[in-house]
Structure formats: C-alpha cells, structure tokens
Design a protein around this motif. Structure first.
Motif, short mmCIF file in Angstrom:
data_model
loop_
_atom_site.label_atom_id
_atom_site.label_comp_id
_atom_site.label_asym_id
_atom_site.label_seq_id
_atom_site.Cartn_x
_atom_site.Cartn_y
_atom_site.Cartn_z
N ALA A 331 -8.68 -4.68 3.30
CA ALA A 331 -7.28 -4.43 3.33
C ALA A 331 -6.46 -5.72 3.55
O ALA A 331 -6.64 -6.71 4.43
CB ALA A 331 -6.90 -3.61 4.58
N THR A 336 -5.37 -1.47 0.36
CA THR A 336 -6.77 -1.52 0.73
C THR A 336 -7.87 -1.24 -0.57
O THR A 336 -7.30 -0.14 -1.39
CB THR A 336 -7.15 -0.38 1.62
N LEU A 391 -8.62 4.67 4.36
CA LEU A 391 -7.75 3.69 3.57
C LEU A 391 -6.21 3.76 4.01
O LEU A 391 -5.46 2.81 4.19
CB LEU A 391 -7.84 4.18 2.09
N LEU A 394 -6.16 1.88 7.32
CA LEU A 394 -6.07 0.39 6.83
C LEU A 394 -4.76 -0.18 6.50
O LEU A 394 -4.29 -1.31 6.53
CB LEU A 394 -7.18 -0.03 6.16
N ASP A 395 -4.26 0.58 5.47
CA ASP A 395 -2.82 0.09 4.64
C ASP A 395 -1.90 0.33 6.05
O ASP A 395 -0.96 -0.90 5.73
CB ASP A 395 -2.40 1.22 3.88
#
Length: 436
Positions: A331, A336, A391, A394-395
């Motif tokens: 990321a 990511t 995802l 993480l973003d």
C-alpha cells in the motif's frame, strides 16, 4: 361363499335397536346355504380397539380378583410371555421367577410401594424363552374401606426395543464423549505447541530499517488449531527476512509441521542462504525428507504454502518468492496493489520444485502486508469479495500519514475466519532518525 359388511340393518323396536351393524357370511352347504351374522355392537368395537391398542403398543393387561381368586390375561399379555392361552395365566410364583436376579430389588421396591397403597410404575427385565425382555409394569388396585386390595389391575408393556435403543445411545454418547475428550486434549496440546513455537509479540517490533507488527487470529471454531506461522528477524548481513506460511490441515500434525518449517527457515537463513527462492527450495526438500518419527496420520503427505521476502534497508529493495501462497500487498499513498507473482508450487508437492524471485522497492510511508489465506477466504464469499475490505483498510491507512499505521491496520483486521486460522504480518520502512 361371500362376506358382506359391515352393513346397517334396521330392526324392529321390540326385538332390536333401531339400527345395528352386521357382517353377513354365506357358504353353500349341499343343496342349501349356511348363513351367519356377526353383530358389531359397542362392546365388540371396544374389544377390537383394545386388541389393536395392545398390538400397536406391544402391551397386555391382567386382572386379579383377590376375593374370587381368579386371574384374567389379555391376548397381548400371553404374547409378551410367549405362553399358550390354553395354559391359562402364569401363577404369581412362576411369573416372579422370570425376573432377572439383578432386577429383583426393583420388584421388591414396587411391592413395598403397592403395600403402602401407591400405584406402581416400574421397569425391569424378565427371561422368556432364552431371551431377555425389558418390561414396564403399571399396577393399581380397587381397595375396600380398610384399604385392603380387592381387585388388582395391571398393564405390562414390552419396552425391549426402546431400552435397547437407549442403551445403544448411551454407549454411543459415551464413545462421543471419549472422542471429544481426546480431541480436547489434542487441541490443548496443539495450542500449547503453537504458543511455544510461535510467540506473538504484543507490540510492533523494530528491525534494521523496518518496523513489523504481527497478529494471529484463531478460527472461530476453537477445535481447529491450524499451522499458520510467521518469521521476522535480521538476516545477519544488515537485511531483514520476513515470511508467513500455512501448513495444510489442523491439529497436532499441522502444528508440528509448522514448527519444523519455521525453525528450519530461521536456521537456514543464518547458516546457508538468504535468497528467498533457495530458502523455499530447501523447505520443500525438508518436507520430502519426512519426519523421522514416522509418517503423518493416515499416510497423507504434509503440504504447505509460504512466502519469503528479504528487505534491504540501505536501498529499500524487497526481494520475495512464493510457494503457492497469496502474494503480498503493498500500500502506498492510498493505493494498494498485489505484488507480482513469481512462479513456485506449494511446498511438499514436487520433490525437485523450483522457485523464482521478483523484486520491488519500498518507500517511507509504504505498508507491506503478508498474510495467510484465512484473512480473505470465507465459505460465504469469493476471493475478490474477501480481499476487497482488506484493500480498503490499507488504502485508508496509507492515504494520509498516521502516527501508528501498523497498530491501526491490525486493529481493523481482526475478523476471524470461522474455518481457518489467520496470520498477518505488516511492515513499514522506518523513517531516517525515527526512534526505535
């Protein structure tokens, strides 16, 4: 010959009720006919119902007239005792002699309760024609003003099938409890082995140029101790070696195989090679070399997946290889991606398996996530649906600078898979001068 009925018959008021039910039978006899009538009155229908009830309930009744000294048995009772009705009811002494010696206290207790004026309901065993039958006896009496029994009524039911099923069920339940005790002991042993071999740091740890945080999420099913593992340690030349792996299966075998792989990786990375592809090849040969204590239960070979990565702090270079394992996630600034997938089959699949590496560079602010498949696999969703929320987290974590990105990340990735354990390893480069 013919049989007709039951049919209604309207009789005269003087000779018969207004209407009765008759069954008529006719036979030819010589030059004439022989005819008979069976009248179905309420008493006959009641007797039929009782006979049907005895047959369906596998029971019979008895009546003892203590004043007249007479005993009557129903057809069902003769059938339970397998006695010819022409022989008449069994004398009391003979019927009591059929009770198994082990159940005589039950009969005595029932007799004492009857003597106190109570209705009796007792179950015991009798020996009939070389076989043991379980019978339930319900007895009550008509008593005179002084409480002395005048007539005794009893119902006896053959409950052998029910008692046999109950005993078999008890045996099965005991076997099940023993199996559960064995599984619980195995689970406890596997859990202790896992805790000894795989200690989980409570806080993020600092390695050369890299901060690492690890979290282990056990399966919702407490009995399913898995073989997930991680490794995070200096490589000895200034680099850092990171790895996660997952041994197929659950229980002691999986935990033992996990211990072998993790310790072997730590030893090989110090003594032999620090190349991720060569390390995976060595772990693969280790699984094929087998356990000197013998083959696993059922003779099923041990297989596992793993990903091994080497991080060089001086250049930010990350070199990694995989053995049938999900690729790491990188990321950066709110976006990511999955890293490229170098070729490599799972460990334990082919004796001479070959593994390759690929590389990328990490920058300050990046977050690297290594994980086992329990994080994204779920029986109610596909892989894309399982990966999407990871995802998204993480973003969000990397979209804006945060003081504790790894702690925030692991705090949000804490949904356990109901069927499988999950091991998560997150890492980020340390900034120049950042306190360790």
């Amino acid at each position: 010959p013919r049989e007709v009925g039951p049919v209604p018959y309207a009789g005269s008021a003087e000779r018969a009720p207004a209407e009765v039910l008759l069954t008529v039978k006719v036979w030819p006899v010589g030059g004439g006919l022989l005819q008979s009538w069976v009248r179905h009155d309420e008493e006959t229908r009641l007797a039929e119902r009782i006979a049907q009830t005895e047959r369906l309930g596998n029971m019979g009744w008895a009546e003892w007239d203590l004043v007249a000294g007479q005993t009557r048995w129903s057809a069902g009772l003769y059938q339970i005792y397998e006695r010819d009705p022409a022989a008449g009811p069994l004398p009391r002494e003979e019927s009591e002699a059929l009770v198994l010696p082990e159940d005589l206290p039950v009969r005595r207790e029932a007799a004492e309760a009857f003597g106190r004026g109570e209705a009796v309901d007792a179950t015991f065993r009798i020996g009939v024609a070389g076989r043991v039958k379980h019978v339930r006896m319900v007895v009550d009496a008509v008593r005179d003003a002084a409480g002395v029994p005048v007539k005794v009524y009893g119902i006896l039911q053959d409950v052998t099938a029910r008692e046999t099923s109950r005993l078999r069920l008890t045996e099965v339940e005991e076997q099940l409890r023993e199996h559960q005790r064995i599984l619980a002991a195995e689970h406890e042993l596997a859990g202790r082995l896992q805790q000894i071999v795989l200690p989980m740091p409570r806080e993020p740890i600092d390695l050369p140029g890299l901060r690492v945080a690890v979290r282990y999420l056990p399966a919702e099913q407490a009995s399913r101790v898995g073989g997930d593992w991680y490794h995070a340690a200096p490589a000895g030349d200034g680099a850092v070696l990171l790895a996660v792996g997952d041994v197929a299966g659950h229980g002691i075998e999986a935990a033992a195989a996990m211990a072998r792989l993790r310790h072997a990786l730590a030893a090989l990375s110090v003594t032999t090679t620090r190349d991720p592809a060569r390390l995976l090849a060595a772990l693969n040969r280790l699984l094929f070399a087998g356990d000197p204590t013998g083959p696993p239960r059922g003779g099923v070979p041990v297989t596992a997946t793993a990903v091994v990565a080497r991080y060089e702090p001086a250049t930010g270079r990350l070199v990694w290889a995989r053995a049938g394992h999900p690729p790491p996630l990188l990321a950066r600034a709110g976006r990511t991606v999955e890293l490229d997938r170098p070729g490599g089959p799972l460990l334990g699949a082919f004796p001479e398996a070959r593994y390759s590496t690929t590389s990328t560079r990490m920058r300050p602010g990046d977050v690297l996530l290594l994980y086992t498949d329990g994080l994204v696999e779920h029986r109610r969703r596909n892989l894309d649906e399982g990966l999407a929320p990871v995802l998204a987290v993480l973003d969000r974590i990397t979209a804006e600078p945060a003081p504790h990105p790894l702690a925030d990340l692991l705090k949000q990735l804490r949904h356990a898979n109901p069927d499988d354990d999950t091991c998560i390893l997150a890492a980020r480069p340390l900034l120049p001068g950042e306190a360790r």
